[in-house]
Design an enzyme around this catalytic site. Structure first.
Site: not given
Length: 268
Positions: A8, A128
């Site tokens: 990410k 996340d």
């Protein structure tokens, strides 16, 4: 069963304020690279986790590992024996543990299906994790768990990830934020938001880990279209227009800074 835990990156990260629950109000543009940790799984009598790879030694708490927590949080018949190949550095701003958990959610979805409340279960594992389950570009608000799809006109763009091999605790970086609200994310496509956006944690991260500034400076000396720190650091990224340009940049950095970690990929 095999899944990549896609790294990410935050193409932009705007911190808007403190929350009563101790977290921060964020606006971020999540994007994902088509490389990262690798997970393989097979049916077993019980859930098992084995960690291998370059950064396996940094994961010393088996009960704190997000792969184990993700397995525990999801209903499934029997068990899954998971091997995690840890290719991403730990505490690096790449959502590595969250990406690993997201990959577990995809494995369980494929084999058993996910419960209707899977998003809430993912959010309990980390801010996340919900974005990492689908691992496609999206906008994140609140603590990062309120997700909104976005048109990604940068799919396939070359990405170089670079880390000075310095772990950096997210909580310490947020604690160092200067509490200045510099405004919301701009509107538009991924490329428009990323180009006009920023990372509000960069100054705090550099104060705790000065080598981040060296990484950013080195990347800016390559023929990159965008250079920025990801998340709370210490990993930085650069975007390039072609494979030839990124190869030249990667070779230059490897020669000049052989101790730095790097990984290449493309935006998903």
């Amino acid at each position: 069963m095999r899944e990549t835990a896609y790294a990410k990156i935050n193409l932009a990260l705007h911190v808007r304020g403190n929350r009563a629950d101790g977290y921060h109000e964020l606006e971020t543009l999540f994007a994902f690279v088509d490389a990262g940790d690798e997970l393989t799984a097979r049916r077993s009598d019980r859930d098992e986790l084995t960690v291998v790879g370059e950064f396996a030694s940094q994961l010393t708490d088996p009960f704190g590992n997000l792969v184990a927590k993700a397995l525990t949080s999801l209903p499934h018949t029997g068990g899954l024996a998971v091997v995690l190949e840890k290719n991403l550095p730990v505490a690096a701003g790449l959502g590595g543990g969250s990406a690993d958990a997201g990959a577990v959610f995809r494995i369980v979805r494929e084999e058993f299906g996910l419960p209707d409340d899977w998003r809430a279960r993912a959010a309990k594992l980390g801010a996340d994790v919900p974005a990492c389950v689908e691992s496609v570009a999206c906008l994140g608000r609140g603590t990062g768990t309120d997700l909104e799809p976005i048109e990604n006109d940068w799919v396939g763009t070359q990405v170089l990830l670079v880390n000075p091999r310095a772990p950096l605790a997210t909580s310490a970086v947020f604690a160092g934020w200067n509490r200045e609200d510099r405004g919301p994310l701009p509107e538009g496509t991924v490329s428009q938001i990323a180009t006009a956006g920023r990372n509000d944690l960069e100054t705090a991260a550099i104060s705790l880990c000065p080598p981040i500034a060296d990484v950013l400076a080195a990347l800016r000396q390559t023929d990159a279209d965008l250079v920025r720190m990801s998340g709370s650091g210490a990993t930085c990224f650069a975007l390039y227009r072609s494979h030839e340009v990124i190869q030249n940049a990667a070779e230059k950095l490897a020669s000049e800074h052989p101790g730095w970690w790097q990984m290449q990929g493309k935006l998903r």
